[in-house]
Motif scaffolding. Structure first.
Motif, short mmCIF file in Angstrom:
data_model
loop_
_atom_site.label_atom_id
_atom_site.label_comp_id
_atom_site.label_asym_id
_atom_site.label_seq_id
_atom_site.Cartn_x
_atom_site.Cartn_y
_atom_site.Cartn_z
N ASP A 129 -5.13 2.41 4.52
CA ASP A 129 -4.49 1.34 5.37
C ASP A 129 -5.20 0.40 5.65
OD1 ASP A 129 -2.17 3.22 5.63
OD2 ASP A 129 -3.02 3.86 7.44
N GLY A 178 -8.05 8.60 6.05
CA GLY A 178 -6.71 7.53 6.27
C GLY A 178 -7.10 6.21 6.10
N LYS A 229 0.88 -1.06 -0.17
CA LYS A 229 -0.09 -0.10 -0.11
C LYS A 229 0.87 1.08 0.01
CE LYS A 229 -1.84 3.64 2.40
NZ LYS A 229 -1.27 4.62 3.34
N LYS A 234 -0.58 8.99 13.26
CA LYS A 234 -1.36 8.99 12.05
C LYS A 234 -0.83 8.02 10.81
CE LYS A 234 -2.54 12.36 8.42
NZ LYS A 234 -1.30 12.93 7.38
#
Ligand code: ADP
Ligand code: ASP
Ligand code: MG
Length: 440
Positions: free
Chosen positions: A200, A197, A5, A255
């Protein structure tokens, strides 16, 4: 098969995308490559959405124009051949035409999700054009064909597994697959997403679904650091962590990893590696079932916390009191992060104050309710940290001048959390960096 990723900064510049192409062709292991939107794009799309929600079409139009110009510029540097440039231009036209059409439609939550999805759709399609130009054989597989979430926004791992297997079966002769992070389809069949976000999380779900050998999260830093590098000057990468250990800083503000991305990898026993696109040879952080070592490993901070104190003399020896309080939060779908109790009161924290007025109203019959907004949870994380000698003493010694509002110790053996007013965060992280790691 492995998962790789790449986050926003890893694909955010044409030369970075060129690097990503090199990284994914380094070995022959079949792989699914999950891409985020180019850095800044999702933020821009959020701004466009906000303008539309405010019915400020002129502003939205301007924002769309600026973003489109960015993409035109991007492909000019990404690609060389006329054929590749022509394909990329038509992809950009298609997606920006869509954005321009929605200027005429009235705003809705579904439309907002459609807007936000454009970033990952663009990055993967443009990357695919670049791979084709380079003669790198691959298949672009749309995440919207397999990444589904249910009515509670929970991913449907069983169905993701089946659908993905079917898609891969259709491309038996391929070894490189490209797909979008972040975006998904909801129970109504609409375009949705896994929250900010969330790429992930996509990568980890895909890794679980195909039982991958490893889930590599490539980003702009060489792994999980011992402290927040955005706040503290001197931080170091952690070599190895267990899933339990990594989950704590991920949840409490680091983060680098979306908090939800731990469970699929943990449940399906897929090792996760955090790696740096700018420094691919760096060791990074390995996350498996093994912790590697005992003691303090990381400090993370989560802002935007509200503390709620309910004081009641009736709590004294009263069973069922906590249940009644928790039910109020459950009713308003608000999760509690920290909790401490005494005989006359209970303090707890929430990170989502959307329903706070209604919650306060329902808590008032139980006692006096006091609210402290703008708090920060600082988490100190490490394997068996609560059994490690002198940790508490070191924490309190380091923070002698800081007004600590709450302390949570013993909830798990690898986390100690403290609550402080947000304006003490920088100082707290710095003091702990010196006190616990000896890093000035
Ligand atoms: P990506 O776009 O690749 O998903 P993110 O910006 O989401 O990357 O996450 C990487 C960033 O996380 C780093 O640049 C760093 O500033 C931030 N970060 C915060 N806390 C930590 C930590 N403890 N260790 C490493 N990075 C952290
Ligand atoms: N592009 C999305 C975001 O900025 C998802 C991600 O980058 O993980 O939130
Ligand atoms: Mg990220």
């Amino acid at each position: 098969m492995k998962i790789m990723k790449f986050g926003g900064t890893s694909v955010g510049k044409p030369e970075r995308m060129h690097e990503v192409a090199k990284l994914i062709t380094k070995d022959a292991e079949p792989k699914i490559v999950v891409l985020s939107a180019l850095s800044g794009t999702t933020n821009s799309l959020v701004e466009i959405s906000v303008s539309l929600a405010n019915a400020d079409r002129n502003m939205a139009k301007q924002q769309i124009e600026i973003l489109e110009a960015h993409y035109q510029n991007f492909i000019d540097q990404l690609l060389k051949t006329a054929a590749a440039l022509a394909s990329a231009k038509s992809i950009i036209s298609e997606h920006f035409e869509f954005l321009n059409i929605i200027l005429k439609i009235s705003f809705s939550e579904a439309l907002n999700k459609d807007i936000l999805a454009q970033g990952e759709l663009l990055s993967t399609k443009l990357f695919s054009v670049y791979l084709t130009e380079q003669g790198i054989d691959h298949a672009l597989i749309p995440a919207l064909d397999f990444m589904t979430i249910d009515n509670d926004d929970e991913p449907q791992i069983g169905s993701i597994k089946v659908k993905l297997a079917q898609i891969l079966q259709r491309h038996k002769n391929k070894t490189v697959f490209i797909t979008q992070g972040f975006i998904s389809r909801n129970a109504k069949g609409e375009v949705d997403n896994l929250k900010r976000g969330g790429s992930d999380y996509s990568a980890s779900l895909i890794a679980a679904a195909v039982n991958a050998s490893v889930c590599e999260i490539w980003t702009d830093i060489d792994g999980m650091h011992n402290n927040d590098p955005r706040v503290v000057k001197k931080t170091v990468a952690i070599e190895q962590m267990s899933f339990e250990e990594a989950a704590e800083p991920a949840y409490f503000g680091a983060k680098i990893l979306h908090p939800a991305s731990i469970w699929p990898a943990q449940f399906y026993k897929v090792p996760v590696k955090l790696l740096n696109t700018m420094q691919p040879e760096a060791r990074g952080t390995l996350i498996t079932e093994l912790a590697g070592s005992v003691g303090v490993k990381a400090i993370a901070a989560k802002d935007g916390i509200t503390a709620i104190k309910i004081k009641s003399s009736r709590m004294l020896l009263a069973y069922g009191f906590l249940r009644k309080i928790f039910e109020v939060f459950e009713k308003h779908r608000t999760s509690i992060d920290m909790i401490t109790t005494s005989e006359v009161g209970v303090s707890l924290t929430i990170d989502n104050d959307t329903n706070l007025p209604a919650i306060i109203k329902e808590l008032e019959p139980f006692g006096t309710v006091e609210i402290d907004a703008n708090q920060t949870i600082v988490s100190i994380v490490g394997n068996e940290i609560t059994e490690t000698k002198d940790v508490m003493q070191q924490i309190f010694k380091s923070l002698s001048g800081i007004p600590i509002r709450m302390v949570s110790y013993g909830g798990s053996s690898h986390n100690i959390s403290i609550l402080i007013p947000k304006n003490y965060k920088v100082q707290t992280l710095q003091l702990l960096n010196v006190g616990l790691f000896g890093l000035e």
